[in-house]
Motif scaffolding. Structure first.
Motif, PDB file in Angstrom:
ATOM      1  N   ARG A  54       1.039  -0.778   0.070  1.00 19.47           N
ATOM      2  CA  ARG A  54      -0.309   0.124  -0.133  1.00 19.47           C
ATOM      3  C   ARG A  54       0.901   1.372   0.083  1.00 19.47           C
ATOM      4  NH1 ARG A  54      -3.967   2.309   4.937  1.00 19.47           N
ATOM      5  NH2 ARG A  54      -4.960   4.218   3.863  1.00 19.47           N
ATOM      6  N   CYS A  55       1.214   1.874  -1.280  1.00 19.45           N
ATOM      7  CA  CYS A  55       2.109   3.110  -1.503  1.00 19.45           C
ATOM      8  C   CYS A  55       1.278   3.756  -1.172  1.00 19.45           C
ATOM      9  CB  CYS A  55       2.432   2.698  -2.544  1.00 19.45           C
ATOM     10  SG  CYS A  55       3.579   1.243  -2.942  1.00 19.45           S
ATOM     11  N   ILE A  56       1.775   5.150  -0.678  1.00 21.86           N
ATOM     12  CA  ILE A  56       1.467   6.569  -0.374  1.00 21.86           C
ATOM     13  C   ILE A  56       2.682   7.766  -0.319  1.00 21.86           C
ATOM     14  CG2 ILE A  56       0.933   7.608   1.934  1.00 21.86           C
ATOM     15  CD1 ILE A  56      -0.472   4.875   3.088  1.00 21.86           C
ATOM     16  N   ALA A  57       3.057   8.188  -1.525  1.00 21.85           N
ATOM     17  CA  ALA A  57       4.024   9.058  -1.408  1.00 21.85           C
ATOM     18  C   ALA A  57       3.699  10.651  -1.320  1.00 21.85           C
ATOM     19  CB  ALA A  57       4.172   9.040  -2.770  1.00 21.85           C
ATOM     20  N   VAL A  58       3.782  11.120  -0.114  1.00 26.02           N
ATOM     21  CA  VAL A  58       2.536  12.242  -0.237  1.00 26.02           C
ATOM     22  C   VAL A  58       3.560  13.567  -0.573  1.00 26.02           C
ATOM     23  CG1 VAL A  58       3.556  12.982   2.322  1.00 26.02           C
ATOM     24  CG2 VAL A  58       1.488  13.600   1.634  1.00 26.02           C
ATOM     25  N   ASP A  59       2.680  14.777  -0.810  1.00 26.11           N
ATOM     26  CA  ASP A  59       3.287  16.271  -0.863  1.00 26.11           C
ATOM     27  C   ASP A  59       3.274  16.925   0.435  1.00 26.11           C
ATOM     28  OD1 ASP A  59       4.268  15.920  -3.670  1.00 26.11           O
ATOM     29  OD2 ASP A  59       1.796  16.275  -3.869  1.00 26.11           O
ATOM     30  N   PHE A  60       4.661  17.478   1.198  1.00 27.43           N
ATOM     31  CA  PHE A  60       4.739  18.287   1.823  1.00 27.43           C
ATOM     32  C   PHE A  60       3.932  19.218   1.841  1.00 27.43           C
ATOM     33  CE2 PHE A  60       8.912  15.576   3.366  1.00 27.43           C
ATOM     34  CZ  PHE A  60       8.135  14.805   4.349  1.00 27.43           C
ATOM     35  N   PRO A  61       3.238  20.479   3.101  1.00 23.45           N
ATOM     36  CA  PRO A  61       2.515  21.325   2.462  1.00 23.45           C
ATOM     37  C   PRO A  61       3.770  22.164   1.912  1.00 23.45           C
ATOM     38  CG  PRO A  61       2.783  20.843   5.146  1.00 23.45           C
ATOM     39  CD  PRO A  61       3.551  19.123   4.439  1.00 23.45           C
ATOM     40  N   GLY A  62       2.814  22.740   1.097  1.00 21.31           N
ATOM     41  CA  GLY A  62       3.288  23.867  -0.148  1.00 21.31           C
ATOM     42  C   GLY A  62       4.471  23.584  -0.774  1.00 21.31           C
ATOM     43  N   CYS A  63       4.318  21.920  -1.459  1.00 24.13           N
ATOM     44  CA  CYS A  63       5.250  21.403  -2.452  1.00 24.13           C
ATOM     45  C   CYS A  63       4.007  20.229  -3.093  1.00 24.13           C
ATOM     46  CB  CYS A  63       6.267  19.621  -1.597  1.00 24.13           C
ATOM     47  SG  CYS A  63       7.259  21.233  -0.221  1.00 24.13           S
ATOM     48  N   GLY A  64       4.781  19.979  -4.304  1.00 31.38           N
ATOM     49  CA  GLY A  64       3.812  18.916  -4.607  1.00 31.38           C
ATOM     50  C   GLY A  64       2.275  19.507  -5.608  1.00 31.38           C
ATOM     51  N   ALA A  65       1.615  18.579  -5.336  1.00 34.13           N
ATOM     52  CA  ALA A  65       0.543  19.045  -5.155  1.00 34.13           C
ATOM     53  C   ALA A  65      -0.943  20.001  -3.682  1.00 34.13           C
ATOM     54  CB  ALA A  65      -0.581  18.399  -6.548  1.00 34.13           C
ATOM     55  N   SER A  66       0.220  19.426  -2.841  1.00 34.91           N
ATOM     56  CA  SER A  66      -0.703  20.413  -1.119  1.00 34.91           C
ATOM     57  C   SER A  66      -0.451  21.601  -1.638  1.00 34.91           C
ATOM     58  CB  SER A  66       0.301  19.833  -0.329  1.00 34.91           C
ATOM     59  OG  SER A  66       0.086  17.826  -0.128  1.00 34.91           O
ATOM     60  N   ALA A  67      -1.805  22.073  -0.616  1.00 33.22           N
ATOM     61  CA  ALA A  67      -1.731  23.277  -0.339  1.00 33.22           C
ATOM     62  C   ALA A  67      -0.999  23.182   0.610  1.00 33.22           C
ATOM     63  CB  ALA A  67      -3.556  23.338   0.475  1.00 33.22           C
ATOM     64  N   GLY A  68      -1.250  24.843   1.210  1.00 32.95           N
ATOM     65  CA  GLY A  68      -0.398  25.362   2.691  1.00 32.95           C
ATOM     66  C   GLY A  68       1.395  26.343   2.005  1.00 32.95           C
ATOM     67  N   GLU A  69       1.623  26.520   3.354  1.00 37.64           N
ATOM     68  CA  GLU A  69       3.029  26.667   2.990  1.00 37.64           C
ATOM     69  C   GLU A  69       3.996  26.247   4.248  1.00 37.64           C
ATOM     70  OE1 GLU A  69       4.793  31.045   2.057  1.00 37.64           O
ATOM     71  OE2 GLU A  69       3.046  30.452   1.957  1.00 37.64           O
ATOM     72  N   LEU A  70       4.919  25.632   3.303  1.00 42.75           N
ATOM     73  CA  LEU A  70       6.734  25.964   4.500  1.00 42.75           C
ATOM     74  C   LEU A  70       7.129  26.643   4.852  1.00 42.75           C
ATOM     75  CD1 LEU A  70       7.888  22.605   3.421  1.00 42.75           C
ATOM     76  CD2 LEU A  70       5.909  22.415   5.228  1.00 42.75           C
ATOM     77  N   SER A  71       7.713  27.224   6.591  1.00 39.38           N
ATOM     78  CA  SER A  71       7.587  28.261   6.929  1.00 39.38           C
ATOM     79  C   SER A  71       9.437  27.011   7.076  1.00 39.38           C
ATOM     80  CB  SER A  71       7.346  28.658   8.135  1.00 39.38           C
ATOM     81  OG  SER A  71       7.978  27.400   9.083  1.00 39.38           O
ATOM     82  N   VAL A  72      10.993  28.404   7.359  1.00 35.00           N
ATOM     83  CA  VAL A  72      11.934  27.042   8.160  1.00 35.00           C
ATOM     84  C   VAL A  72      11.637  26.820   8.841  1.00 35.00           C
ATOM     85  CG1 VAL A  72      14.077  27.939   8.173  1.00 35.00           C
ATOM     86  CG2 VAL A  72      13.013  29.131   6.531  1.00 35.00           C
ATOM     87  N   GLU A  73      10.370  26.752  10.634  1.00 36.58           N
ATOM     88  CA  GLU A  73      11.067  26.504  11.278  1.00 36.58           C
ATOM     89  C   GLU A  73      10.125  25.089  10.695  1.00 36.58           C
ATOM     90  OE1 GLU A  73      11.908  30.013  12.435  1.00 36.58           O
ATOM     91  OE2 GLU A  73       9.975  29.270  10.507  1.00 36.58           O
ATOM     92  N   SER A  74       9.061  25.035   9.799  1.00 36.42           N
ATOM     93  CA  SER A  74       8.288  23.757   9.764  1.00 36.42           C
ATOM     94  C   SER A  74       9.462  22.934   9.293  1.00 36.42           C
ATOM     95  CB  SER A  74       6.833  23.836   9.068  1.00 36.42           C
ATOM     96  OG  SER A  74       7.245  24.569   8.092  1.00 36.42           O
TER      97      SER A  74
END
Length: 278
Positions: A54-74
Motif C-alpha cells: 500500500r504505497c503512500i507518496a505524500v507531498d509536504f505542505p506547500g510542495c507538489g500538489a499540496s496546499a499550505g506553505e512551509l516555513s523554515v521552522e516547519s
C-alpha cells in the motif's frame, strides 16, 4: 501491468495534503518521502510497488500538489518527520516501511531512529552524514537570497537541477511535469524554506541511534549521482548495521533512469523475495 496510481487528498492539521496512492488497503503500508523535488519522483515505480504494498507518496505542505506553505521552522527534518507521522495517523497506518529520496531520506532516517514505527527502510540517493546541503541548496540559507529569488529564477534553477538529476534526456512534457509546482509563489517559498532548513547535523546526530536501532535498510543508488555521491552510500552501508547497497544505472533520480531495477531493489528488500513478480 502494474497497479493503478491515483492522486488523493487528506486533511492533516488543517491543511489539504495531496498524495499518490497505489496498492490495496490490505497490503503492507509503505510511505514514500520526497526531498527537494516532490512526489513525481516516485511515479515511475509506483505501479510495480503497488502490486505488493500500500504505497503512500505524500507531498509536504506547500510542495507538489499540496496546499499550505512551509516555513523554515516547519521544514526541518524533525518537523517534516512529524508531518509524515501525522499523515500515517490520519490514514490509519500504524507501523510502516519507509522509502526516502534526497532530503526525504534524511526524514526517513529520523523516523527509523526515533519513531519506533519503521519496520524496514530504503534510502534512494539520500542525504546522510555530512553529505548535504549541496551548494545550490545551501545558498538559500541566506534570507537575502530567498527574498531576491523570483518564480522565474527558481524555475530556471529547478530546470537545471532536474536535467542534471537524470542521465537520460527528459522530454519537454516530463520536465514540465517536474517543474509544475514552482509556477506558484507559495510553493517557491516552501521550496526555499526547505533549502534554508537543510542542516547536516540532523543526519549526523542520528548516527548512534541508527546504529542502535539497526532497522533493516537498503540503499538504492544511481551510481553517477553528482549531488549525493555514492561514496556516502558505501560509508553508510559500512557504518550502520543491517544495511546493504544496490547500485543502479542513473543519477540523482534513478526512478527515471532505471525504474524496473529500482522497483525490484525496493520490493526484494521489503518483501524478502528474491524474484518478485513485477
Amino acid at each position: 501491468m502494474g497497479h493503478p496510481v491515483e492522486r488523493r487528498q487528506i486533511e492533516v492539521a488543517g491543511t489539504e495534503l495531496s498524495y499518490l496512492a497505489a496498492g490495496t488497503a490490505q497490503a503492507p503500508p509503505v510511505l514514500l518521502v520526497h526531498g527537494t523535488f516532490w512526489s513525481r519522483v516516485w511515479q515511475p515505480v509506483l505501479p510495480a510497488l503497488g502490486r505488493a504494498a500500500r504505497c503512500i507518496a505524500v507531498d509536504f505542505p506547500g510542495c507538489g500538489a499540496s496546499a499550505g506553505e512551509l516555513s523554515v521552522e516547519s521544514a526541518t527534518v524533525p518537523a517534516l518527520a512529524d508531518t509524515v507521522l501525522d499523515v500515517a495517523d490520519a490514514l490509519g497506518v500504524g507501523d510502516f516501511d519507509v522509502v526516502g529520496h534526497d532530503i526525504g531520506g534524511g526524514i526517513a532516517q529520523h523516523l527509523a531512529a526515533t519513531s519506533g514505527r519503521v519496520r524496514k527502510m530504503v534510502l534512494m540517493n539520500s542525504v546522510m552524514f555530512d553529505s548535504w546541503p549541496v551548494p545550490a541548496v545551501e545558498r538559500f540559507r541566506d534570507a537575502g537570497v530567498r527574498k531576491a529569488t523570483t518564480v522565474v529564477d527558481l524555475l530556471q534553477a529547478r530546470a537545471r537541477s532536474a536535467r542534471g538529476s537524470v542521465q537520460r534526456r527528459l522530454s519537454d512534457e516530463e520536465l514540465a511535469a517536474y517543474l509544475a509546482p514552482w509556477h506558484d509563489p507559495a510553493r517557491v517559498r516552501s521550496w526555499m524554506a526547505m533549502a534554508a532548513a537543510a542542516d547536516p547535523r540532523y543526519t549526523l546526530d542520528l548516527v548512534p541511534a541508527l546504529q542502535e536501532a539497526a532497522v533493516p535498510t537498503r540503499l538504492v543508488w544511481g551510481r553517477d549521482d553528482d549531488f549525493q555521491k555514492i561514496g556516502y552510500a558505501h560509508r553508510y552501508a559500512t557504518d550502520i548495521p543491517g544495511t546493504d547497497l544496490i547500485e543502479v544505472a542513473g543519477k540523482h533520480i534513478p526512478t527515471e533512469d532505471s525504474p524496473h531495477a529500482v522497483a525490484q531493489a525496493i520490493l526484494t528488500h521489503l518483501t524478502d523475495q528474491d524474484h518478485p513478480r513485477i
